[in-house]
Design a protein around this motif. Structure first.
Motif, mmCIF file in Angstrom:
data_model
loop_
_atom_site.group_PDB
_atom_site.id
_atom_site.type_symbol
_atom_site.label_atom_id
_atom_site.label_comp_id
_atom_site.label_asym_id
_atom_site.label_seq_id
_atom_site.Cartn_x
_atom_site.Cartn_y
_atom_site.Cartn_z
ATOM 1 N N ALA A 127 0.712 -1.224 -0.073
ATOM 2 C CA ALA A 127 0.012 0.087 0.002
ATOM 3 C C ALA A 127 0.903 1.242 0.033
ATOM 4 O O ALA A 127 0.433 2.422 -0.572
ATOM 5 N N LYS A 128 2.319 1.018 0.364
ATOM 6 C CA LYS A 128 2.841 2.322 0.713
ATOM 7 C C LYS A 128 4.139 2.686 -0.411
ATOM 8 O O LYS A 128 4.865 3.254 -0.214
ATOM 9 N N SER A 129 4.143 1.670 -1.231
ATOM 10 C CA SER A 129 5.141 1.490 -2.173
ATOM 11 C C SER A 129 4.808 0.896 -3.554
ATOM 12 O O SER A 129 3.638 0.196 -3.703
ATOM 13 N N GLU A 130 5.919 0.834 -4.555
ATOM 14 C CA GLU A 130 5.514 0.077 -5.836
ATOM 15 C C GLU A 130 5.822 -1.405 -5.587
ATOM 16 O O GLU A 130 5.634 -2.058 -6.562
ATOM 17 N N ASP A 131 6.212 -2.102 -4.714
ATOM 18 C CA ASP A 131 6.413 -3.215 -4.417
ATOM 19 C C ASP A 131 5.289 -4.071 -4.574
ATOM 20 O O ASP A 131 4.135 -3.877 -4.159
ATOM 21 N N HIS A 132 5.557 -5.137 -5.548
ATOM 22 C CA HIS A 132 4.412 -6.203 -5.595
ATOM 23 C C HIS A 132 4.821 -7.769 -5.767
ATOM 24 O O HIS A 132 6.015 -7.689 -6.235
ATOM 25 N N LEU A 133 4.138 -8.447 -5.587
ATOM 26 C CA LEU A 133 4.311 -9.912 -5.909
ATOM 27 C C LEU A 133 3.348 -10.449 -6.886
ATOM 28 O O LEU A 133 2.369 -9.814 -6.653
ATOM 29 N N ARG A 134 3.744 -11.311 -7.983
ATOM 30 C CA ARG A 134 3.006 -11.838 -8.771
ATOM 31 C C ARG A 134 3.231 -13.406 -8.528
ATOM 32 O O ARG A 134 4.148 -13.971 -8.834
ATOM 33 N N VAL A 135 2.028 -14.155 -8.170
ATOM 34 C CA VAL A 135 2.265 -15.490 -7.726
ATOM 35 C C VAL A 135 1.213 -16.347 -9.057
ATOM 36 O O VAL A 135 0.016 -15.927 -8.935
ATOM 37 N N ARG A 136 1.864 -17.059 -9.662
ATOM 38 C CA ARG A 136 1.224 -17.688 -10.884
ATOM 39 C C ARG A 136 0.899 -19.160 -10.227
ATOM 40 O O ARG A 136 1.828 -19.827 -10.123
ATOM 41 N N LEU A 137 -0.189 -19.531 -10.277
ATOM 42 C CA LEU A 137 -0.542 -20.959 -9.559
ATOM 43 C C LEU A 137 -0.690 -21.736 -10.679
ATOM 44 O O LEU A 137 -1.896 -21.412 -11.650
ATOM 45 N N HIS A 138 -0.051 -22.715 -11.135
ATOM 46 C CA HIS A 138 -0.067 -23.934 -11.917
ATOM 47 C C HIS A 138 -1.049 -24.870 -11.484
ATOM 48 O O HIS A 138 -1.907 -25.586 -12.367
ATOM 49 N N GLU A 139 -0.979 -25.320 -10.205
ATOM 50 C CA GLU A 139 -1.956 -26.582 -9.770
ATOM 51 C C GLU A 139 -2.109 -26.122 -8.452
ATOM 52 O O GLU A 139 -1.033 -26.288 -7.505
ATOM 53 N N VAL A 140 -3.397 -26.074 -7.797
ATOM 54 C CA VAL A 140 -3.596 -26.134 -6.365
ATOM 55 C C VAL A 140 -3.980 -27.553 -5.811
ATOM 56 O O VAL A 140 -4.654 -28.313 -6.056
ATOM 57 N N LEU A 141 -3.021 -27.836 -4.780
ATOM 58 C CA LEU A 141 -3.232 -29.131 -4.235
ATOM 59 C C LEU A 141 -3.828 -29.078 -3.029
ATOM 60 O O LEU A 141 -4.605 -30.104 -2.543
ATOM 61 N N HIS A 142 -4.031 -27.945 -2.381
ATOM 62 C CA HIS A 142 -4.771 -27.902 -1.078
ATOM 63 C C HIS A 142 -5.111 -26.046 -1.076
ATOM 64 O O HIS A 142 -4.095 -25.526 -1.291
ATOM 65 N N ASP A 143 -6.419 -26.008 -0.337
ATOM 66 C CA ASP A 143 -6.678 -24.452 -0.245
ATOM 67 C C ASP A 143 -7.620 -24.872 0.890
ATOM 68 O O ASP A 143 -8.909 -25.312 0.768
ATOM 69 N N SER A 144 -7.387 -24.305 1.846
ATOM 70 C CA SER A 144 -8.151 -24.036 3.177
ATOM 71 C C SER A 144 -8.084 -22.620 3.802
ATOM 72 O O SER A 144 -7.011 -22.160 4.047
ATOM 73 N N SER A 145 -8.979 -22.302 4.723
ATOM 74 C CA SER A 145 -9.094 -21.259 5.536
ATOM 75 C C SER A 145 -9.320 -21.598 6.807
ATOM 76 O O SER A 145 -10.168 -22.511 7.266
ATOM 77 N N HIS A 146 -8.772 -20.972 7.897
ATOM 78 C CA HIS A 146 -8.883 -21.340 9.258
ATOM 79 C C HIS A 146 -9.084 -19.912 10.152
ATOM 80 O O HIS A 146 -8.171 -19.178 9.835
ATOM 81 N N GLU A 147 -9.835 -19.957 11.125
ATOM 82 C CA GLU A 147 -10.104 -19.039 12.013
ATOM 83 C C GLU A 147 -9.128 -19.001 13.220
ATOM 84 O O GLU A 147 -9.437 -20.084 13.883
ATOM 85 N N LEU A 148 -7.971 -18.665 13.639
ATOM 86 C CA LEU A 148 -7.063 -18.886 14.624
ATOM 87 C C LEU A 148 -7.495 -18.101 15.736
ATOM 88 O O LEU A 148 -7.185 -18.525 17.076
ATOM 89 N N GLY A 149 -8.178 -16.938 15.729
ATOM 90 C CA GLY A 149 -8.451 -16.100 16.817
ATOM 91 C C GLY A 149 -7.467 -15.322 17.404
ATOM 92 O O GLY A 149 -6.281 -15.224 16.775
ATOM 93 N N ILE A 150 -7.637 -14.691 18.381
ATOM 94 C CA ILE A 150 -6.463 -14.013 18.942
ATOM 95 C C ILE A 150 -5.455 -14.791 19.701
ATOM 96 O O ILE A 150 -5.538 -15.511 20.529
ATOM 97 N N ASP A 151 -4.296 -14.458 19.381
ATOM 98 C CA ASP A 151 -3.110 -15.307 19.842
ATOM 99 C C ASP A 151 -2.768 -14.658 21.176
ATOM 100 O O ASP A 151 -2.574 -13.441 21.341
#
Length: 234
Positions: free
Chosen positions: A79-103
């Motif tokens: 958000a504060k610079s021109e830095d960026h990543l471009r991730v190219r996904l060829h094959e997704v083997l696993h995709d999950s989301s988890h709510e970890l809460g406050i550590d």
């Protein structure tokens, strides 16, 4: 937290450019917005990452990318610079989301607060006849970890560190200079100092000795009553 395992390539552009060729990697998208790219080696450190504040957009691959087998593209823009990543996904083997809460954070054993409490309970570790006056003795420039009295009744200021370095000696020196101006503390003689730590660096020990400050190496396990250095075989 979103956890993705995928065959991917990653390009970073900003203050410099970097390229990770196609391989199977772990991608982590955290709730704070950070994105980290991990391999199965290299310990805890990611191969590349984007720290917050940043935003991530999931894009359709361009024609040349699609021709190379890219199924999806992540663009992560700082958000504060021109830095960026471009991730190219060829094959997704696993995709999950988890709510970890406050550590609750890391709770360390043997930190300075623990050492201070234990040394206050076993103040004669510093010498026979020592008595505790109080912990966290307030001065105009901050609290002294422990104020105690020696066998002769003179006040002793104790600075406690896990690792004793020159900064700690300098800190105790400032306390001593101020405390020795207080006639209530110097009634039985000058306030002396003890620099106590689990490990004391040679440079800190030399500086402390030069300034008349006694160094004491603390045995954490012995203070806790787990280990007795006097009866140890080796």
């Amino acid at each position: 937290m979103r956890v993705v395992i995928a065959r991917c390539s990653v390009d970073y552009e900003g203050r410099l450019t970097a390229h990770l060729p196609l391989a199977t990697r772990l991608l982590m998208v955290k709730a704070d917005g950070s994105v980290l790219v991990h391999s199965d080696g290299g310990s805890y450190k990611p191969l590349n990452w984007m720290a917050p504040p940043c935003t991530m957009a999931e894009l359709e691959p361009e024609d040349d990318e699609r021709a190379e087998g890219v199924q999806a593209v992540w663009r992560v823009q700082h958000a504060k610079s021109e830095d960026h990543l471009r991730v190219r996904l060829h094959e997704v083997l696993h995709d999950s989301s988890h709510e970890l809460g406050i550590d609750p954070g890391l709770v360390k054993d043997g930190v300075e607060a623990h050492l201070q409490k234990l040394l206050a309970q076993h103040i004669t570790t510093l010498g026979d006849g020592y008595t505790l006056v109080r912990r966290e003795y307030l001065t105009a420039i901050g609290p002294v970890d422990i104020l105690c009295k020696d066998a002769a009744g003179a006040c002793v200021a104790v600075e406690i560190k896990r690792r004793g370095e020159i900064d700690g000696v300098e800190q105790l020196t400032r306390y001593l200079e101020l405390m020795n101006r207080d006639p209530h503390l110097t009634a039985a003689g000058p306030v002396t100092g003890v620099f106590a730590a689990q490990q004391i660096k040679p440079q800190a020990r030399t500086l402390a000795t030069d300034r008349g400050i006694r160094c004491v190496t603390l045995d954490y396990d012995a203070l806790r009553g787990i280990d007795d250095a006097d009866t140890r075989l080796f």
